[in-house]
Scaffold this motif. Structure first.
Motif, PDB file in Angstrom:
ATOM      1  N   ARG A   6     -90.583 -23.216  16.249  1.00  0.00           N
ATOM      2  CA  ARG A   6     -91.079 -21.938  15.722  1.00  0.00           C
ATOM      3  C   ARG A   6     -89.872 -21.030  15.612  1.00  0.00           C
ATOM      4  NH1 ARG A   6     -96.250 -18.551  17.664  1.00  0.00           N
ATOM      5  NH2 ARG A   6     -97.072 -19.232  15.681  1.00  0.00           N
ATOM      6  N   TRP A   7     -89.791 -20.303  14.474  1.00  0.00           N
ATOM      7  CA  TRP A   7     -88.578 -19.576  14.139  1.00  0.00           C
ATOM      8  C   TRP A   7     -88.964 -18.187  13.663  1.00  0.00           C
ATOM      9  CZ3 TRP A   7     -85.100 -21.892   9.713  1.00  0.00           C
ATOM     10  CH2 TRP A   7     -83.842 -21.286   9.723  1.00  0.00           C
ATOM     11  N   SER A   8     -88.320 -17.179  14.196  1.00  0.00           N
ATOM     12  CA  SER A   8     -88.486 -15.802  13.711  1.00  0.00           C
ATOM     13  C   SER A   8     -87.102 -15.164  13.642  1.00  0.00           C
ATOM     14  CB  SER A   8     -89.399 -14.993  14.644  1.00  0.00           C
ATOM     15  OG  SER A   8     -88.691 -14.526  15.778  1.00  0.00           O
ATOM     16  N   ARG A   9     -87.053 -13.907  13.202  1.00  0.00           N
ATOM     17  CA  ARG A   9     -85.766 -13.220  13.122  1.00  0.00           C
ATOM     18  C   ARG A   9     -85.199 -12.935  14.512  1.00  0.00           C
ATOM     19  NH1 ARG A   9     -85.794  -7.940  14.146  1.00  0.00           N
ATOM     20  NH2 ARG A   9     -87.773  -6.877  14.315  1.00  0.00           N
ATOM     21  N   ARG A  10     -86.042 -12.996  15.535  1.00  0.00           N
ATOM     22  CA  ARG A  10     -85.601 -12.715  16.900  1.00  0.00           C
ATOM     23  C   ARG A  10     -85.056 -13.948  17.624  1.00  0.00           C
ATOM     24  NH1 ARG A  10     -91.125  -9.902  18.237  1.00  0.00           N
ATOM     25  NH2 ARG A  10     -90.904  -8.031  16.978  1.00  0.00           N
ATOM     26  N   GLY A  11     -85.585 -15.119  17.264  1.00  0.00           N
ATOM     27  CA  GLY A  11     -85.158 -16.315  17.976  1.00  0.00           C
ATOM     28  C   GLY A  11     -85.948 -17.533  17.562  1.00  0.00           C
ATOM     29  N   ILE A  12     -85.873 -18.555  18.397  1.00  0.00           N
ATOM     30  CA  ILE A  12     -86.438 -19.846  18.053  1.00  0.00           C
ATOM     31  C   ILE A  12     -86.993 -20.518  19.313  1.00  0.00           C
ATOM     32  CG2 ILE A  12     -84.241 -21.061  18.343  1.00  0.00           C
ATOM     33  CD1 ILE A  12     -84.947 -22.612  15.788  1.00  0.00           C
ATOM     34  N   ARG A  13     -88.078 -21.255  19.133  1.00  0.00           N
ATOM     35  CA  ARG A  13     -88.606 -22.093  20.206  1.00  0.00           C
ATOM     36  C   ARG A  13     -88.463 -23.537  19.759  1.00  0.00           C
ATOM     37  NH1 ARG A  13     -93.518 -24.070  19.603  1.00  0.00           N
ATOM     38  NH2 ARG A  13     -94.511 -22.105  19.105  1.00  0.00           N
ATOM     39  N   LEU A  14     -87.712 -24.320  20.510  1.00  0.00           N
ATOM     40  CA  LEU A  14     -87.551 -25.741  20.224  1.00  0.00           C
ATOM     41  C   LEU A  14     -88.459 -26.544  21.138  1.00  0.00           C
ATOM     42  CD1 LEU A  14     -83.663 -26.158  20.097  1.00  0.00           C
ATOM     43  CD2 LEU A  14     -85.229 -26.128  18.171  1.00  0.00           C
ATOM     44  N   GLN A  15     -89.010 -27.604  20.612  1.00  0.00           N
ATOM     45  CA  GLN A  15     -89.752 -28.534  21.439  1.00  0.00           C
ATOM     46  C   GLN A  15     -88.830 -29.723  21.696  1.00  0.00           C
ATOM     47  OE1 GLN A  15     -93.620 -29.428  19.982  1.00  0.00           O
ATOM     48  NE2 GLN A  15     -94.166 -30.660  21.763  1.00  0.00           N
ATOM     49  N   LEU A  16     -88.466 -29.890  22.963  1.00  0.00           N
ATOM     50  CA  LEU A  16     -87.524 -30.925  23.364  1.00  0.00           C
ATOM     51  C   LEU A  16     -88.250 -32.048  24.091  1.00  0.00           C
ATOM     52  CD1 LEU A  16     -84.843 -28.579  24.983  1.00  0.00           C
ATOM     53  CD2 LEU A  16     -84.847 -29.448  22.645  1.00  0.00           C
ATOM     54  N   GLY A  17     -87.576 -33.137  24.279  1.00  0.00           N
ATOM     55  CA  GLY A  17     -88.088 -34.206  25.134  1.00  0.00           C
ATOM     56  C   GLY A  17     -87.787 -33.832  26.579  1.00  0.00           C
ATOM     57  N   PRO A  18     -86.650 -34.317  27.107  1.00  0.00           N
ATOM     58  CA  PRO A  18     -86.302 -33.981  28.495  1.00  0.00           C
ATOM     59  C   PRO A  18     -85.850 -32.524  28.632  1.00  0.00           C
ATOM     60  CG  PRO A  18     -84.589 -35.328  27.496  1.00  0.00           C
ATOM     61  CD  PRO A  18     -85.711 -35.249  26.503  1.00  0.00           C
ATOM     62  N   ARG A  19     -85.911 -32.056  29.840  1.00  0.00           N
ATOM     63  CA  ARG A  19     -85.500 -30.691  30.152  1.00  0.00           C
ATOM     64  C   ARG A  19     -84.025 -30.498  29.820  1.00  0.00           C
ATOM     65  NH1 ARG A  19     -88.365 -27.409  32.885  1.00  0.00           N
ATOM     66  NH2 ARG A  19     -87.511 -25.595  33.890  1.00  0.00           N
ATOM     67  N   SER A  20     -83.677 -29.345  29.269  1.00  0.00           N
ATOM     68  CA  SER A  20     -82.277 -29.077  28.915  1.00  0.00           C
ATOM     69  C   SER A  20     -81.446 -28.694  30.133  1.00  0.00           C
ATOM     70  CB  SER A  20     -82.195 -27.965  27.869  1.00  0.00           C
ATOM     71  OG  SER A  20     -82.451 -26.709  28.475  1.00  0.00           O
ATOM     72  N   GLY A  21     -82.081 -28.086  31.111  1.00  0.00           N
ATOM     73  CA  GLY A  21     -81.370 -27.642  32.306  1.00  0.00           C
ATOM     74  C   GLY A  21     -80.661 -26.317  32.135  1.00  0.00           C
ATOM     75  N   ALA A  22     -80.863 -25.649  31.007  1.00  0.00           N
ATOM     76  CA  ALA A  22     -80.222 -24.360  30.752  1.00  0.00           C
ATOM     77  C   ALA A  22     -80.948 -23.261  31.530  1.00  0.00           C
ATOM     78  CB  ALA A  22     -80.231 -24.047  29.268  1.00  0.00           C
ATOM     79  N   ALA A  23     -80.181 -22.452  32.237  1.00  0.00           N
ATOM     80  CA  ALA A  23     -80.756 -21.366  33.032  1.00  0.00           C
ATOM     81  C   ALA A  23     -81.045 -20.160  32.139  1.00  0.00           C
ATOM     82  CB  ALA A  23     -79.785 -20.964  34.132  1.00  0.00           C
ATOM     83  N   PRO A  24     -82.124 -19.443  32.428  1.00  0.00           N
ATOM     84  CA  PRO A  24     -82.392 -18.213  31.675  1.00  0.00           C
ATOM     85  C   PRO A  24     -81.194 -17.265  31.745  1.00  0.00           C
ATOM     86  CG  PRO A  24     -84.289 -18.800  32.997  1.00  0.00           C
ATOM     87  CD  PRO A  24     -83.176 -19.723  33.404  1.00  0.00           C
ATOM     88  N   GLY A  25     -80.832 -16.706  30.588  1.00  0.00           N
ATOM     89  CA  GLY A  25     -79.694 -15.810  30.499  1.00  0.00           C
ATOM     90  C   GLY A  25     -78.415 -16.507  30.073  1.00  0.00           C
ATOM     91  N   SER A  26     -78.395 -17.840  30.131  1.00  0.00           N
ATOM     92  CA  SER A  26     -77.176 -18.551  29.732  1.00  0.00           C
ATOM     93  C   SER A  26     -77.037 -18.567  28.213  1.00  0.00           C
ATOM     94  CB  SER A  26     -77.161 -19.974  30.301  1.00  0.00           C
ATOM     95  OG  SER A  26     -78.227 -20.734  29.799  1.00  0.00           O
ATOM     96  N   GLN A  27     -75.806 -18.766  27.772  1.00  0.00           N
ATOM     97  CA  GLN A  27     -75.488 -18.758  26.344  1.00  0.00           C
ATOM     98  C   GLN A  27     -75.471 -20.176  25.795  1.00  0.00           C
ATOM     99  OE1 GLN A  27     -74.951 -15.717  24.728  1.00  0.00           O
ATOM    100  NE2 GLN A  27     -75.611 -14.923  26.698  1.00  0.00           N
ATOM    101  N   GLY A  28     -75.622 -20.268  24.486  1.00  0.00           N
ATOM    102  CA  GLY A  28     -75.547 -21.571  23.841  1.00  0.00           C
ATOM    103  C   GLY A  28     -75.570 -21.419  22.335  1.00  0.00           C
ATOM    104  N   LEU A  29     -75.692 -22.562  21.672  1.00  0.00           N
ATOM    105  CA  LEU A  29     -75.781 -22.614  20.215  1.00  0.00           C
ATOM    106  C   LEU A  29     -76.991 -23.421  19.822  1.00  0.00           C
ATOM    107  CD1 LEU A  29     -72.156 -23.553  19.100  1.00  0.00           C
ATOM    108  CD2 LEU A  29     -73.256 -21.344  18.893  1.00  0.00           C
ATOM    109  N   VAL A  30     -77.693 -22.940  18.809  1.00  0.00           N
ATOM    110  CA  VAL A  30     -78.720 -23.763  18.204  1.00  0.00           C
ATOM    111  C   VAL A  30     -78.190 -24.148  16.820  1.00  0.00           C
ATOM    112  CG1 VAL A  30     -80.086 -21.858  17.221  1.00  0.00           C
ATOM    113  CG2 VAL A  30     -81.176 -24.011  17.729  1.00  0.00           C
ATOM    114  N   SER A  31     -78.227 -25.448  16.560  1.00  0.00           N
ATOM    115  CA  SER A  31     -77.820 -25.970  15.256  1.00  0.00           C
ATOM    116  C   SER A  31     -79.075 -26.433  14.554  1.00  0.00           C
ATOM    117  CB  SER A  31     -76.872 -27.157  15.418  1.00  0.00           C
ATOM    118  OG  SER A  31     -75.692 -26.769  16.048  1.00  0.00           O
TER     119      SER A  31
END
Length: 192
Positions: free
Chosen positions: A103-128
């Protein structure tokens, strides 16, 4: 504003990203990478603006009688075929992003993943993600992790807020989302 067939997900991050704004539910090649990788916003903005130019011009290019010429339709069809073939070749090289529900909006995106990413809330990253099915290229967008939660089917949802896009990229992204949403509505009407 949103797809009525989309699953109802009750999570504060869902409200933060998608309440009171246009959003699209679709399957796209997409992935998330943790860390502060360098994003060249101008490249992403240029790609989104180029996609808009191509897609918008297809509906507007008319000859004097108000119809697209047959020769122009043939050229566009040939270009479409070439781009599809190029896309298949690129995907065969193994560099393809995995197809994911999102799901995608101008504010952000929700990805449906298989396994847990392990990313902590507040951490930075890239969505491709690949913004167009006819163009075998992707855009990288800087994000901040809002939350991660189990989806109830053995996978996980990852909510990501866009971070520091800049005005030009933000406008190009909103325009792209509007066109995707408009296309979804037109497709739904055709199926009725």
């Amino acid at each position: 504003m949103n797809d009525p067939a989309a699953p109802l997900i009750h999570h504060p991050a869902e409200s933060e990203l998608f309440d009171e704004t246009l959003s699209c539910d679709l399957d796209l090649p997409a992935d998330f990478v943790r860390g502060n990788g360098g994003v060249r916003s101008s490249v992403t903005e240029h790609l989104l603006r180029s996609i808009a130019l191509v897609e918008d011009s297809r509906g507007e290019d008319k000859d004097d009688r108000g119809e697209t010429s047959v020769s122009q339709q043939r050229i566009e069809a040939k270009l479409d075929l070439v781009l599809v073939l190029m896309g298949r070749l690129v995907r065969q090289q193994g560099d393809a992003l995995p197809l994911r529900p999102l799901r995608w909006s101008r504010r952000g995106i929700r990805l449906q993943l298989g396994p847990r990413s392990g990313a902590a809330p507040g951490s930075q990253g890239l969505v491709s993600l690949q913004p167009s099915d006819w163009l075998p290229d992707h855009v990288d967008l800087p994000v901040q992790v809002l939350a991660e939660a189990a989806d109830g089917a053995g996978g996980h949802y990852l909510w990501l807020r866009f971070a520091d896009l800049g005005d030009g990229l933000e406008m190009a992204l909103e325009r792209h989302l509007f066109r995707v949403h408009r296309r979804q509505i037109a497709d739904a009407r055709r199926l009725r």
